[in-house]
Scaffold this active site. Structure first.
Site, short mmCIF file in Angstrom:
data_model
loop_
_atom_site.label_atom_id
_atom_site.label_comp_id
_atom_site.label_asym_id
_atom_site.label_seq_id
_atom_site.Cartn_x
_atom_site.Cartn_y
_atom_site.Cartn_z
N ARG A 28 50.03 34.83 45.83
CA ARG A 28 50.16 34.52 47.27
C ARG A 28 48.86 33.91 47.81
NH1 ARG A 28 53.04 39.88 46.85
NH2 ARG A 28 50.95 40.53 46.28
N ARG A 37 38.40 41.39 43.07
CA ARG A 37 37.82 42.72 42.97
C ARG A 37 36.58 42.57 42.11
NH1 ARG A 37 40.30 44.02 46.69
NH2 ARG A 37 41.95 45.56 46.90
N GLU A 97 31.13 49.06 44.86
CA GLU A 97 30.96 48.94 46.32
C GLU A 97 30.75 50.31 46.96
OE1 GLU A 97 34.28 46.72 47.89
OE2 GLU A 97 33.91 45.07 46.53
N HIS A 141 32.53 42.63 51.38
CA HIS A 141 34.00 42.79 51.26
C HIS A 141 34.69 42.62 52.63
CE1 HIS A 141 37.41 44.83 48.80
NE2 HIS A 141 37.89 43.96 49.67
P1 NAP Z 1 49.55 38.28 43.85
O1 NAP Z 1 50.42 37.46 44.72
O2 NAP Z 1 50.13 39.42 43.10
O3 NAP Z 1 48.83 37.28 42.81
C1 NAP Z 1 48.08 37.71 41.75
C2 NAP Z 1 47.84 36.56 40.77
O4 NAP Z 1 46.95 37.04 39.73
C3 NAP Z 1 49.12 36.08 40.08
O5 NAP Z 1 49.12 34.69 39.96
C4 NAP Z 1 49.03 36.71 38.69
O6 NAP Z 1 49.61 35.94 37.64
C5 NAP Z 1 47.53 36.73 38.48
N1 NAP Z 1 47.19 37.72 37.47
C6 NAP Z 1 47.45 39.05 37.47
N2 NAP Z 1 47.01 39.62 36.34
C7 NAP Z 1 46.47 38.63 35.62
C8 NAP Z 1 45.86 38.59 34.34
N3 NAP Z 1 45.72 39.68 33.59
N4 NAP Z 1 45.44 37.39 33.89
C9 NAP Z 1 45.57 36.27 34.62
N5 NAP Z 1 46.13 36.26 35.84
C10 NAP Z 1 46.57 37.42 36.33
O7 NAP Z 1 48.35 38.90 44.68
P2 NAP Z 1 47.66 38.36 46.02
O8 NAP Z 1 48.41 38.85 47.19
O9 NAP Z 1 47.41 36.91 45.88
O10 NAP Z 1 46.28 39.18 45.97
C11 NAP Z 1 45.45 39.06 44.86
C12 NAP Z 1 44.31 40.08 44.92
O11 NAP Z 1 43.32 39.64 45.83
C13 NAP Z 1 44.64 41.49 45.42
O12 NAP Z 1 45.28 42.26 44.42
C14 NAP Z 1 43.26 42.03 45.78
O13 NAP Z 1 42.67 42.63 44.67
C15 NAP Z 1 42.49 40.76 46.16
N6 NAP Z 1 42.21 40.72 47.62
C16 NAP Z 1 40.92 40.74 48.04
C17 NAP Z 1 40.65 40.70 49.40
C18 NAP Z 1 39.25 40.72 49.92
O14 NAP Z 1 39.03 41.21 51.02
N7 NAP Z 1 38.29 40.18 49.20
C19 NAP Z 1 41.68 40.65 50.33
C20 NAP Z 1 42.99 40.61 49.86
C21 NAP Z 1 43.25 40.64 48.49
P3 NAP Z 1 51.20 35.72 37.50
O15 NAP Z 1 51.59 34.99 38.75
O16 NAP Z 1 51.35 34.87 36.31
O17 NAP Z 1 51.78 37.09 37.41
C1 8YV Z 2 40.47 45.01 52.49
C2 8YV Z 2 41.53 43.99 50.40
O1 8YV Z 2 39.20 45.22 52.02
O2 8YV Z 2 43.82 43.73 50.92
C3 8YV Z 2 42.99 43.95 50.05
O3 8YV Z 2 43.28 44.10 48.85
O4 8YV Z 2 40.69 44.09 49.56
C4 8YV Z 2 41.11 43.84 51.81
O5 8YV Z 2 42.02 43.23 52.60
C5 8YV Z 2 41.07 46.36 52.55
O6 8YV Z 2 42.15 46.60 51.75
C6 8YV Z 2 41.30 46.78 53.98
O7 8YV Z 2 41.58 48.09 54.03
#
Ligand code: NAP
Ligand code: 8YV
Length: 314
Positions: free
Chosen positions: A152, A229, A258, A276
């Site tokens: 996403r 992460r 963190e 973060h």
């Molecule tokens: P998502 O829609 O589930 O997308 C995850 C992507 O990662 C998919 O394309 C998946 O591949 C790929 N993936 C998973 N495992 C993998 C592996 N072992 N090797 C290669 N690719 C892999 O998730 P999203 O909603 O985009 O969110 C992604 C992540 O962003 C969250 O889980 C969270 O950890 C992080 N995040 C961080 C913040 C922040 O504040 N920094 C905020 C929000 C989210 P496939 O499509 O092929 O399955």
């Molecule tokens: C926030 C995140 O740090 O959505 C996630 O996976 O890492 C961030 O949006 C957190 O989860 C807010 O509580």
């Protein structure tokens, strides 16, 4: 009597207001696991956060637990397998933060390419006046950006990058029907890319996926952006690659331990650091909070949650 809900980590006033209409909200300070051991017997609902998850042992100390609502999309800090075994519903907040986190990724990419941290410090230290213009930075136009994780948020990042004149490539577990080139091998993609933007989930499957070989392949001019992460990048290997000039620069929103950030990273002016805050705007946190609360309230009303994690979908 209202059912007991444990709040792990902080929530907004708006969330608290709505939660306390339905639940008896418990918000312990300090050691949450110890609080659960002593007081978890009647807890039926939990609100958790990316950093403040729920282990199998915590679930065992809350025998009435029905729902864990994660205030965030990434739920690697929740033992989902243990929850499924115990019939506990786990929910999260997908989609509502795509735009914000993608903006953060682009912000970090540009900050790294254009030496934002270095140049800000240069001006504040009076060096512009004393020494003249700051050194030239790099244009992103014409560079290749490799997106690690095209889900996403990764897809939203790729769409936003369309206006920057970059070539987009991606790595995920499977190839998608998209206009960007797929690499099944991450090191090969790093070799072809100038910039890597990491946006996979955390957890065991992706731990240290970005290792020394990937960083070496990205190279001395390469830029690493991590908004996924901290666990996805081998932080020790990253520090070593930056120190020795095998990697050009890094821009990081997330870290392995963190809120601790290694002093070596803090000392480097080719590293942009954020605490973060990828989704941390008032507007996006409101949307995430509303969804996290809605999931809990619907379950308490006998309905189905809006956004269960994939492992808990029918
Ligand atoms: P998502 O829609 O589930 O997308 C995850 C992507 O990662 C998919 O394309 C998946 O591949 C790929 N993936 C998973 N495992 C993998 C592996 N072992 N090797 C290669 N690719 C892999 O998730 P999203 O909603 O985009 O969110 C992604 C992540 O962003 C969250 O889980 C969270 O950890 C992080 N995040 C961080 C913040 C922040 O504040 N920094 C905020 C929000 C989210 P496939 O499509 O092929 O399955
Ligand atoms: C926030 C995140 O740090 O959505 C996630 O996976 O890492 C961030 O949006 C957190 O989860 C807010 O509580």
């Amino acid at each position: 009597m209202k059912p007991a809900m444990l709040m792990i980590g902080e929530a907004t006033e708006r969330m608290l207001g709505r939660l306390s209409e339905t639940f008896e909200v418990r918000h312990p300070e300090g050691d949450v696991a110890a609080w659960i051991d002593a007081n978890g017997a009647d807890v039926e609902y939990v609100l958790s956060k990316s950093h403040d998850g729920v282990s199998a042992a915590m679930m065992d100390a809350m025998p009435k637990l029905r729902v864990i609502s994660n205030y965030g999309v990434g739920y690697d800090s929740i033992d989902t397998e243990a929850a499924v075994k115990r019939g506990i519903m786990v929910t999260h907040t997908p989609d509502v933060l795509n735009d914000e986190v993608a903006n953060t990724a682009v912000l970090l990419m540009l900050a790294a390419a254009r030496n934002l941290v270095h140049d800000d410090a240069y001006l504040r230290a009076g060096r512009w006046e004393a020494e003249g213009p700051a050194p030239l930075s790099r244009s992103v136009r014409g560079l290749t950006v490799g997106i690690v994780g095209l889900g996403r948020i990764g897809t939203t990042i790729a769409e936003k990058l369309g206006v920057f004149g970059v070539d987009i490539v991606y790595h995920a577990r499977s190839e998608k029907d998209v206009p960007w080139r797929y690499f099944g091998d991450l090191t090969e993609m790093a070799d072809a890319a100038d910039i890597l933007i990491v946006i996979t989930p955390g957890g065991a499957e992706t731990k240290h996926m970005v290792n020394a070989s990937v960083l070496n392949a990205l190279g001395p001019q390469g830029i690493l952006v991590n908004v996924a992460r901290g666990s996805v990048v081998d932080e020790a290997a990253l520090i070593e690659a930056l120190k020795t000039g095998r990697l050009g620069s890094a821009a990081l929103d997330v870290f392995e331990n963190e809120p601790h950030v290694p002093a070596e990273l803090i000392a480097m002016d080719n590293v942009t650091l954020l605490p973060h805050v990828g989704s941390a705007t008032v507007e996006t946190r409101q949307a995430m909070g509303d969804l996290a609360v809605e999931n809990l309230v619907r379950m308490a009303d006998g309905g189905k949650p809006v956004s269960p994690v994939p492992e808990c979908r029918d």
